[in-house]
Design an enzyme around this catalytic site. Sequence first.
Site, mmCIF file in Angstrom:
data_model
loop_
_atom_site.group_PDB
_atom_site.id
_atom_site.type_symbol
_atom_site.label_atom_id
_atom_site.label_comp_id
_atom_site.label_asym_id
_atom_site.label_seq_id
_atom_site.Cartn_x
_atom_site.Cartn_y
_atom_site.Cartn_z
ATOM 1 N N TYR A 1 17.124 30.749 6.788
ATOM 2 C CA TYR A 1 15.970 31.535 7.242
ATOM 3 C C TYR A 1 16.033 31.770 8.744
ATOM 4 C CZ TYR A 1 13.564 30.939 2.794
ATOM 5 O OH TYR A 1 13.211 30.976 1.466
ATOM 6 N N ARG B 1 -10.184 0.157 15.062
ATOM 7 C CA ARG B 1 -10.092 0.957 13.849
ATOM 8 C C ARG B 1 -11.034 0.301 12.850
ATOM 9 N NH1 ARG B 1 -4.215 1.753 11.125
ATOM 10 N NH2 ARG B 1 -4.655 -0.394 10.514
ATOM 11 N N LYS C 1 0.847 -1.202 0.000
ATOM 12 C CA LYS C 1 0.000 0.000 0.000
ATOM 13 C C LYS C 1 0.884 1.254 0.000
ATOM 14 C CE LYS C 1 -0.261 -0.210 5.060
ATOM 15 N NZ LYS C 1 -1.060 -0.666 6.205
ATOM 16 N N MET D 1 12.694 24.810 1.667
ATOM 17 C CA MET D 1 11.841 23.969 0.821
ATOM 18 C C MET D 1 12.674 23.095 -0.122
ATOM 19 S SD MET D 1 8.846 25.062 -1.847
ATOM 20 C CE MET D 1 7.898 26.026 -0.692
HETATM 21 C C1 LIG Z 1 -0.176 -1.664 6.927
HETATM 22 C C2 LIG Z 1 -0.716 -2.927 7.418
HETATM 23 C C3 LIG Z 1 0.111 -4.043 7.590
HETATM 24 C C4 LIG Z 1 1.611 -3.998 7.428
HETATM 25 O O1 LIG Z 1 2.217 -3.619 8.631
HETATM 26 P P1 LIG Z 1 3.798 -3.553 8.817
HETATM 27 O O2 LIG Z 1 3.969 -3.155 10.222
HETATM 28 O O3 LIG Z 1 4.295 -2.527 7.860
HETATM 29 O O4 LIG Z 1 4.358 -4.889 8.508
HETATM 30 C C5 LIG Z 1 -0.493 -5.247 7.953
HETATM 31 N N1 LIG Z 1 -1.824 -5.324 8.154
HETATM 32 C C6 LIG Z 1 -2.636 -4.260 8.025
HETATM 33 C C7 LIG Z 1 -4.077 -4.407 8.287
HETATM 34 C C8 LIG Z 1 -2.119 -3.019 7.677
HETATM 35 O O5 LIG Z 1 -2.925 -1.957 7.574
#
Ligand SMILES: *Cc1c(COP(=O)(O)O)cnc(C)c1O
Length: 380
Positions: free
Chosen positions: A259, A133, A31, A307
Site C-alpha cells: 500500500y 490508580r 489476567k 491487515m
Molecule cells: C498486572 C498486575 C501485576 C503483574 O505485573 P507484572 O509486571 O506482569 O508481573 C501485579 N499486580 C497488579 C496489581 C497488577 O495489576
Amino acid sequence: MGLLTVDLNAVIANWRLLGRTVGSCVSAVIKADAYGLGANEVGSALYTEGCRDFFFATLKEAIDSRAYLSLDANCYVLHGVVTGEEHLFSRHKLIPVLSSITAIKVWVEWCWNFKNNNPSLPCVLKIDTGMTRLGLSAIELAEFCSSKGILSRINPVVLMSHLACSDDANHPQNITQLQSFNEAAAMLKKYFPQILLSIANSSGVFLGSDYHKDMVRTGAALYGLHPTKDMDSAIKPVVSLDLPIIRLRVINTKVGVGYGAEHVALEGQVLAVVAGGYADGLHRILGCNGTGYCRGVSVPVVGRISMDAIIFDVTKVPDILSWLTTDASCIPFSVEVINPILNISMLSQKNSSLGYEVLTSLSSGRYQRRYLLGGEERFV
Ligand SMILES: *Cc1c(COP(=O)(O)O)cnc(C)c1O
C-alpha cells in the site's frame, strides 16, 4: 495462518526461578488471558506445579477459571466487587480485591446480610502508595482503621499495593512506596495479625528482599519478559511465532511494494509474502523497521504491514530461488517473527514499545497455538 508456540515448560521454569529468588509465595497473574497466551493452559500448568494463587482483572475471567482451577486455588479479582455481583464471588469462591471505602462497605454489608458474618468471606485490601490508580488513599485507610463496624466484620487475608516504577531499580519512588506500604502494614497488623503482605510485581521481585514480603504477584516474568533492564537474566523465553510464506516472488523490474508503494523493490530482489498482518497484532510486534528470521537469516519487512499480509525481503536467504515455483503449502520453512533471539524483551526494546503490549497483542491473532508441556505438544 501463523503458528504461536507457547512453551509451558519455560513458564514453569520461570515460576520456579522466581520461587527460588523470593522464597515466599509466587502468585501467577493470569489476567487478560494470561497476557494473551491462554489463561487455561498457563493456569492449569502452574496449578499442577503447585501454584495456588492466581490473579485476574475481571470477575468474568475469574469465574471462567473455575473450569480449570479447583476450588483450593485462591482466585483474586483485581477489579473488585460492585453492588449486584457479590453473590458471584461467593458462588465461585472468588476473592475480591477491595480498593476503595465504597467497595469495602458494599462487600461488608453483603457478607453481613448473606452470611450473618460468621465467618466473613475473605477479601484483599489494596492500598495506594503512589500509583494513584486503584487502592485506598491514606485518608480512606485512616477511615477504615477507625471504623469499628467495618473492622469487626471484614476478613482481609492479604494487604497489597502496586509499584509504579519497579522496572527502574534506581527510581526513588520505589523506596517511598515501600515505606508507605510498611507503615500501613504495621497499622493493619494490629487488627489483623495474620494478614499477608504483597507489594512486588515481576520487576519488584528484583528490587531486593525488602520487597518480597509474603507474596509476589508475577505476570510478565512468567511469560518470558525480562523484568529488569538486564537482558541476560535467567528468565526463559516462552513465546515464538512463525508466519507461513504464502507467496515467493522475484522482482524483474523496479516496482513499488505494498500500500502506498512506500517501498521500491529492485530487479533481482526476492520477496516473501507471509500470512498475518495488523489484524493479528503484528504491527505491535514488528514496529517500524521490523525484521524476522528465515532459515537463520535476518530478513527485513518491506512496505507497509497490511491487515492480513506482510512482505519480507528474503533475497539473502540461501537457495531461496530454488523454492520459487514450489506450492506454498509445501515450503518447509517460515518467517519467524518471535524466537529466542527476537524475543519479546528484545522486540519491545527495539520498538520502544511495552513488552506487555507486544504480548497481549498476540491474543488478537488468528494463530494456531501450539503448547509445549513435558515432552508433549498440543495444538489448540
Ligand atoms: C498486572 C498486575 C501485576 C503483574 O505485573 P507484572 O509486571 O506482569 O508481573 C501485579 N499486580 C497488579 C496489581 C497488577 O495489576
